[in-house]
Design a protein around this motif. Structure first.
Motif, PDB file in Angstrom:
ATOM      1  N   GLY A  17     -64.146 -32.145 -20.615  1.00 17.88           N
ATOM      2  CA  GLY A  17     -64.400 -30.760 -20.248  1.00 17.88           C
ATOM      3  C   GLY A  17     -65.405 -30.104 -21.162  1.00 17.88           C
ATOM      4  N   SER A  18     -65.171 -28.839 -21.449  1.00 22.82           N
ATOM      5  CA  SER A  18     -66.150 -28.025 -22.179  1.00 22.82           C
ATOM      6  C   SER A  18     -66.479 -28.548 -23.572  1.00 22.82           C
ATOM      7  N   LEU A  19     -65.583 -29.277 -24.206  1.00 22.77           N
ATOM      8  CA  LEU A  19     -65.846 -29.861 -25.533  1.00 22.77           C
ATOM      9  C   LEU A  19     -65.710 -31.382 -25.518  1.00 22.77           C
ATOM     10  N   GLY A  20     -65.794 -31.972 -24.341  1.00 27.26           N
ATOM     11  CA  GLY A  20     -65.631 -33.409 -24.200  1.00 27.26           C
ATOM     12  C   GLY A  20     -66.807 -34.196 -24.759  1.00 27.26           C
ATOM     13  N   SER A  21     -66.564 -35.495 -24.945  1.00 26.28           N
ATOM     14  CA  SER A  21     -67.613 -36.379 -25.452  1.00 26.28           C
ATOM     15  C   SER A  21     -67.339 -37.804 -24.983  1.00 26.28           C
ATOM     16  N   ALA A  26     -63.684 -42.488 -24.542  1.00 23.89           N
ATOM     17  CA  ALA A  26     -63.483 -43.901 -24.876  1.00 23.89           C
ATOM     18  C   ALA A  26     -62.107 -44.191 -25.467  1.00 23.89           C
ATOM     19  N   ILE A  27     -61.465 -43.208 -26.113  1.00 23.54           N
ATOM     20  CA  ILE A  27     -60.168 -43.497 -26.737  1.00 23.54           C
ATOM     21  C   ILE A  27     -58.988 -43.310 -25.792  1.00 23.54           C
ATOM     22  N   VAL A  28     -59.193 -42.700 -24.628  1.00 20.23           N
ATOM     23  CA  VAL A  28     -58.073 -42.406 -23.726  1.00 20.23           C
ATOM     24  C   VAL A  28     -57.267 -43.656 -23.372  1.00 20.23           C
ATOM     25  N   ALA A 160     -61.138 -39.518 -32.159  1.00 20.13           N
ATOM     26  CA  ALA A 160     -62.578 -39.263 -32.044  1.00 20.13           C
ATOM     27  C   ALA A 160     -62.850 -37.903 -32.653  1.00 20.13           C
ATOM     28  N   GLY A 161     -63.965 -37.817 -33.354  1.00 24.84           N
ATOM     29  CA  GLY A 161     -64.350 -36.567 -33.989  1.00 24.84           C
ATOM     30  C   GLY A 161     -65.393 -35.830 -33.177  1.00 24.84           C
TER      31      GLY A 161
END
Length: 182
Positions: A17-21, A26-28, A160-161
């Motif tokens: 979403g708005s702050l996704g990357s 990848a970690i989901v 994830a950072g």
């Protein structure tokens, strides 16, 4: 309660979403697999939910991070579907209006005190989720202060950072604070 897995802010706004990357996406699968393994082991799973109100932009955090996210009851506030699918009835979650959850810390400290180990001796607390350099580290350090004799683990592959560099910096800080980083 001796083994606890804390899944930090695996919400849609942080994943895609708005702050996704790409790093968060990848970690989901790994976080979901870790939750499944924890369920099979009888490990307690606790979740945190970043939770903001409509007035987010007028808060201190909103002034520093002017991107509305995790507004209560919006699609972005919900857990990523792969994580939500693993949530069982009665699984505890802690809404938090800021980076670390004092309610989660009080809950686990209370559990430890009732078990006769107020310092956390004999407990293993593992954290994973988002974002390593903000909410994961904040929760880890709050819990470490409350339960100094507990064993703490953060699996770097399941976090994830905001950026890869900030992720690595947060991991190094946690290592300095005697948290085992895998």
């Amino acid at each position: 309660m001796t083994n606890v897995l804390i899944v930090v802010d695996m919400q849609r706004d942080f994943v895609n979403g708005s702050l996704g990357s790409a790093q968060a996406q990848a970690i989901v699968p790994g976080v979901a697999a870790r939750m499944q393994r924890a369920q099979g082991e009888g490990t307690d799973i606790l979740l945190t939910l970043d939770t903001h109100k409509e007035n987010y932009l007028s808060t201190r955090e909103g002034r520093f991070l002017p991107v509305p996210h995790c507004i209560r009851s919006t699609e972005g506030w919900a857990l990523a579907p792969e994580i939500a699918a693993l949530c069982k009835p009665g699984m505890m979650s802690f809404e938090k209006p800021t980076f670390g959850s004092s309610a989660l810390t009080h809950y686990l400290a209370g559990q430890a005190a009732r078990a006769g180990v107020p310092d956390g001796r004999g407990m293993t607390i593992e954290l994973c989720g988002l974002c390593t350099d903000i909410c994961v580290i904040s929760n880890a350090l709050l819990l470490k202060a409350a339960l100094p004799e507990a064993d703490f683990i953060v699996d770097s592959r399941l976090c994830a950072g905001v950026t890869p560099e900030k992720h690595e910096a947060a991991l190094e800080t946690m290592r300095s604070c005697q948290i085992t980083v895998l």
